[in-house]
Design an enzyme around this catalytic site. Structure first.
Site, PDB file in Angstrom:
ATOM      1  N   LYS A   1     -23.359 -12.099 -36.737  1.00 23.59           N
ATOM      2  CA  LYS A   1     -22.461 -11.102 -37.322  1.00 23.59           C
ATOM      3  C   LYS A   1     -22.420  -9.834 -36.474  1.00 23.59           C
ATOM      4  O   LYS A   1     -21.659  -8.906 -36.764  1.00 23.59           O
ATOM      5  CB  LYS A   1     -22.929 -10.731 -38.732  1.00 23.59           C
ATOM      6  CG  LYS A   1     -22.896 -11.890 -39.715  1.00 23.59           C
ATOM      7  CD  LYS A   1     -23.283 -11.393 -41.114  1.00 23.59           C
ATOM      8  CE  LYS A   1     -23.569 -12.505 -42.083  1.00 23.59           C
ATOM      9  NZ  LYS A   1     -22.482 -13.459 -42.259  1.00 23.59           N
TER      10      LYS A   1
ATOM     11  N   THR B   1     -31.635 -11.645 -29.828  1.00 18.47           N
ATOM     12  CA  THR B   1     -32.056 -12.270 -31.072  1.00 18.47           C
ATOM     13  C   THR B   1     -32.818 -13.553 -30.781  1.00 18.47           C
ATOM     14  O   THR B   1     -33.140 -13.851 -29.610  1.00 18.47           O
ATOM     15  CB  THR B   1     -30.851 -12.444 -32.029  1.00 18.47           C
ATOM     16  OG1 THR B   1     -31.318 -12.885 -33.292  1.00 18.47           O
ATOM     17  CG2 THR B   1     -29.817 -13.405 -31.485  1.00 18.47           C
TER      18      THR B   1
ATOM     19  N   LYS C   1     -36.734 -12.536 -28.194  1.00 16.44           N
ATOM     20  CA  LYS C   1     -37.207 -11.145 -28.315  1.00 16.44           C
ATOM     21  C   LYS C   1     -38.493 -10.885 -27.521  1.00 16.44           C
ATOM     22  O   LYS C   1     -38.691  -9.784 -27.007  1.00 16.44           O
ATOM     23  CB  LYS C   1     -37.414 -10.772 -29.785  1.00 16.44           C
ATOM     24  CG  LYS C   1     -36.102 -10.653 -30.556  1.00 16.44           C
ATOM     25  CD  LYS C   1     -36.359 -10.188 -31.985  1.00 16.44           C
ATOM     26  CE  LYS C   1     -35.078 -10.226 -32.796  1.00 16.44           C
ATOM     27  NZ  LYS C   1     -35.260  -9.718 -34.159  1.00 16.44           N
TER      28      LYS C   1
ATOM     29  N   ASN D   1     -35.453  -5.968 -29.356  1.00 14.57           N
ATOM     30  CA  ASN D   1     -34.151  -6.451 -29.838  1.00 14.57           C
ATOM     31  C   ASN D   1     -32.991  -5.635 -29.258  1.00 14.57           C
ATOM     32  O   ASN D   1     -31.832  -5.938 -29.514  1.00 14.57           O
ATOM     33  CB  ASN D   1     -34.086  -6.459 -31.371  1.00 14.57           C
ATOM     34  CG  ASN D   1     -33.833  -5.090 -31.958  1.00 14.57           C
ATOM     35  OD1 ASN D   1     -34.169  -4.067 -31.349  1.00 14.57           O
ATOM     36  ND2 ASN D   1     -33.231  -5.045 -33.129  1.00 14.57           N
TER      37      ASN D   1
ATOM     38  N   ASP E   1     -35.628  -3.114 -35.381  1.00 11.16           N
ATOM     39  CA  ASP E   1     -35.730  -3.908 -36.615  1.00 11.16           C
ATOM     40  C   ASP E   1     -36.462  -3.159 -37.727  1.00 11.16           C
ATOM     41  O   ASP E   1     -36.026  -3.147 -38.879  1.00 11.16           O
ATOM     42  CB  ASP E   1     -36.460  -5.228 -36.339  1.00 11.16           C
ATOM     43  CG  ASP E   1     -35.595  -6.222 -35.586  1.00 11.16           C
ATOM     44  OD1 ASP E   1     -34.361  -6.172 -35.738  1.00 11.16           O
ATOM     45  OD2 ASP E   1     -36.152  -7.059 -34.854  1.00 11.16           O
TER      46      ASP E   1
ATOM     47  N   GLY F   1     -45.755 -13.349 -38.156  1.00  8.32           N
ATOM     48  CA  GLY F   1     -45.075 -13.729 -36.925  1.00  8.32           C
ATOM     49  C   GLY F   1     -44.305 -12.537 -36.363  1.00  8.32           C
ATOM     50  O   GLY F   1     -44.564 -11.381 -36.716  1.00  8.32           O
ATOM     51  N   GLY F   2     -43.335 -12.835 -35.506  1.00 10.95           N
ATOM     52  CA  GLY F   2     -42.586 -11.774 -34.841  1.00 10.95           C
ATOM     53  C   GLY F   2     -41.864 -10.852 -35.810  1.00 10.95           C
ATOM     54  O   GLY F   2     -41.857  -9.635 -35.631  1.00 10.95           O
ATOM     55  N   ALA F   3     -41.275 -11.417 -36.854  1.00 17.88           N
ATOM     56  CA  ALA F   3     -40.507 -10.590 -37.802  1.00 17.88           C
ATOM     57  C   ALA F   3     -41.419  -9.595 -38.508  1.00 17.88           C
ATOM     58  O   ALA F   3     -41.049  -8.439 -38.720  1.00 17.88           O
ATOM     59  CB  ALA F   3     -39.803 -11.490 -38.818  1.00 17.88           C
TER      60      ALA F   3
ATOM     61  N   TYR G   1     -31.005 -13.378 -44.830  1.00 21.25           N
ATOM     62  CA  TYR G   1     -29.792 -12.946 -45.519  1.00 21.25           C
ATOM     63  C   TYR G   1     -28.789 -14.091 -45.582  1.00 21.25           C
ATOM     64  O   TYR G   1     -28.932 -15.100 -44.894  1.00 21.25           O
ATOM     65  CB  TYR G   1     -29.158 -11.731 -44.813  1.00 21.25           C
ATOM     66  CG  TYR G   1     -28.765 -11.987 -43.387  1.00 21.25           C
ATOM     67  CD1 TYR G   1     -29.625 -11.667 -42.350  1.00 21.25           C
ATOM     68  CD2 TYR G   1     -27.533 -12.567 -43.065  1.00 21.25           C
ATOM     69  CE1 TYR G   1     -29.279 -11.912 -41.039  1.00 21.25           C
ATOM     70  CE2 TYR G   1     -27.178 -12.815 -41.766  1.00 21.25           C
ATOM     71  CZ  TYR G   1     -28.048 -12.494 -40.753  1.00 21.25           C
ATOM     72  OH  TYR G   1     -27.715 -12.748 -39.457  1.00 21.25           O
TER      73      TYR G   1
HETATM   74  P1  ATR Z   1     -40.597 -15.047 -36.915  1.00 25.56           P
HETATM   75  O1  ATR Z   1     -40.268 -14.526 -35.548  1.00 25.56           O
HETATM   76  O2  ATR Z   1     -39.397 -15.337 -37.775  1.00 25.56           O
HETATM   77  O3  ATR Z   1     -41.624 -14.206 -37.617  1.00 25.56           O
HETATM   78  P2  ATR Z   1     -42.679 -16.899 -36.286  1.00 25.56           P
HETATM   79  O4  ATR Z   1     -43.244 -15.949 -35.294  1.00 25.56           O
HETATM   80  O5  ATR Z   1     -42.620 -18.354 -35.962  1.00 25.56           O
HETATM   81  O6  ATR Z   1     -41.204 -16.495 -36.678  1.00 25.56           O
HETATM   82  O7  ATR Z   1     -43.509 -16.695 -37.654  1.00 25.56           O
HETATM   83  C1  ATR Z   1     -43.165 -17.397 -38.818  1.00 25.56           C
HETATM   84  C2  ATR Z   1     -43.997 -16.800 -39.959  1.00 25.56           C
HETATM   85  O8  ATR Z   1     -43.603 -17.426 -41.189  1.00 25.56           O
HETATM   86  C3  ATR Z   1     -45.486 -17.046 -39.831  1.00 25.56           C
HETATM   87  O9  ATR Z   1     -46.171 -15.985 -40.418  1.00 25.56           O
HETATM   88  C4  ATR Z   1     -45.667 -18.341 -40.629  1.00 25.56           C
HETATM   89  O10 ATR Z   1     -46.969 -18.566 -41.108  1.00 25.56           O
HETATM   90  P3  ATR Z   1     -48.081 -19.268 -40.131  1.00 25.56           P
HETATM   91  O11 ATR Z   1     -48.517 -18.201 -39.188  1.00 25.56           O
HETATM   92  O12 ATR Z   1     -49.139 -19.713 -41.043  1.00 25.56           O
HETATM   93  O13 ATR Z   1     -47.350 -20.392 -39.437  1.00 25.56           O
HETATM   94  C5  ATR Z   1     -44.738 -18.056 -41.774  1.00 25.56           C
HETATM   95  N1  ATR Z   1     -44.270 -19.255 -42.499  1.00 25.56           N
HETATM   96  C6  ATR Z   1     -43.341 -20.132 -42.087  1.00 25.56           C
HETATM   97  N2  ATR Z   1     -43.126 -21.064 -43.042  1.00 25.56           N
HETATM   98  C7  ATR Z   1     -43.934 -20.743 -44.093  1.00 25.56           C
HETATM   99  C8  ATR Z   1     -44.143 -21.294 -45.397  1.00 25.56           C
HETATM  100  N3  ATR Z   1     -43.485 -22.398 -45.811  1.00 25.56           N
HETATM  101  N4  ATR Z   1     -45.051 -20.688 -46.215  1.00 25.56           N
HETATM  102  C9  ATR Z   1     -45.716 -19.595 -45.814  1.00 25.56           C
HETATM  103  N5  ATR Z   1     -45.548 -19.012 -44.585  1.00 25.56           N
HETATM  104  C10 ATR Z   1     -44.670 -19.580 -43.751  1.00 25.56           C
END
Ligand code: ATR
Length: 266
Positions: free
Chosen positions: A16, A62, A66, A87, A102, A129-131, A214
């Site tokens: 978007k 994105t 990143k 970002n 972000d 994680g990254g977010a 979203y």
């Molecule tokens: P992003 O950049 O979107 O944060 P990422 O770095 O791959 O992506 O991190 C994904 C996050 O979502 C992690 O904290 C992951 O938990 P783990 O570190 O245990 O893998 C979490 N996550 C993903 N699916 C999940 C689920 N079904 N339940 C709980 N946590 C989840």
């Protein structure tokens, strides 16, 4: 010739950002063009250099680039360094400036659009994680009463929390008796269709629950609604992080409310 900007990702067709920045440019009278660029998974750096050679002035970055953008930048803002991810890139001569908007986007959406204060609140951040990493420093700057980072893989929560002086980390199964005013879901469960974290903790009266995903009502938000919380998805964060990038590039902070209204209507 209008100044050129882009968002670079893989995939990118759904983005978007071109619409958001076109609305910002029209509203503020900036002469610029903003496009979506698909980079091959192994071709992010080449795509950036081609865009610079073609006259690009800046780019949003994105998923999944990143961290690569963080490594590519020759200079980093403090918030990009804290996030470990970039970002927003600005091209200035031979320099590539890396920023991360972000967290500022999340904080502005909470405070300005949703009327949710952070100062003094008991805040739970789900995911490490990254977010999640991208929003910790801006959240702490708002001086919450506490910030707890909980993650399925507890070691990642502990590692992330240890890089900041005033927050704690734990596993998702260690939240049972805790009470929170504000819960932010930064896990990717809503994106991947995975089973969302269970809401085992207690909501304070008037608790607010935010999901960074979203465009869909996630299972996580459905659980929060059923538990009586007020909820929001991450569309406002998307628009606010874009506004902050626009400010970095053009020195003007656009009005976000009409843009958010248009995106919600669409
Ligand atoms: P992003 O950049 O979107 O944060 P990422 O770095 O791959 O992506 O991190 C994904 C996050 O979502 C992690 O904290 C992951 O938990 P783990 O570190 O245990 O893998 C979490 N996550 C993903 N699916 C999940 C689920 N079904 N339940 C709980 N946590 C989840």
């Amino acid at each position: 010739m209008p100044d050129r900007y882009a968002v670079i990702g893989h995939p990118i067709a759904h983005s978007k950002s071109p619409r958001i920045h076109a609305l910002f440019a029209a509203q503020t009278g900036q002469d610029m063009r903003y496009e979506a660029l698909l980079a091959p998974l192994d071709g992010f750096v080449a795509t950036v250099h081609e865009f610079i050679a073609a006259g690009g002035r800046g780019a949003n970055v994105t998923v999944p680039f990143k961290e690569e953008a963080f490594r590519l930048a020759t200079r980093l803002s403090e918030r990009a360094r804290a996030a470990g991810a970039v970002n927003t890139l600005t091209f200035a001569g031979t320099e590539i400036l890396g920023d991360n908007t972000d967290g500022a986007g999340l904080v502005r959406d909470l405070k300005r659009n949703l009327g949710v204060g952070i100062a003094g609140k008991r805040v739970l951040l789900l995911g490490a994680g990254g977010a999640a990493r991208g929003v910790v420093m801006p959240l702490l700057a708002e001086q919450p009463g506490q910030l707890v980072i909980a993650n399925r893989t507890v070691g990642k929560a502990l590692a992330l929390a240890s890089t900041f002086p005033t927050c704690t980390g734990c596993g998702l199964d260690e939240l049972d008796s805790r009470v929170f005013d504000l819960v932010i879901n930064a896990t990717s469960a809503g994106l991947t269709g995975g089973v969302p974290p269970r809401l085992t903790f207690t909501f304070a009266p008037d608790a607010f629950v935010y999901d960074m995903v979203y465009g869909r009502e996630t299972d996580f938000l459905r659980q929060a609604l059923a538990a009586g919380a007020v909820v929001a998805d991450g569309l406002g964060m998307l628009v606010e992080q874009a506004a902050e990038a626009f400010l970095v590039w053009r020195g003007v902070l656009p009005e976000t409310a009409p843009v958010l209204t248009e995106l919600r209507a669409a």
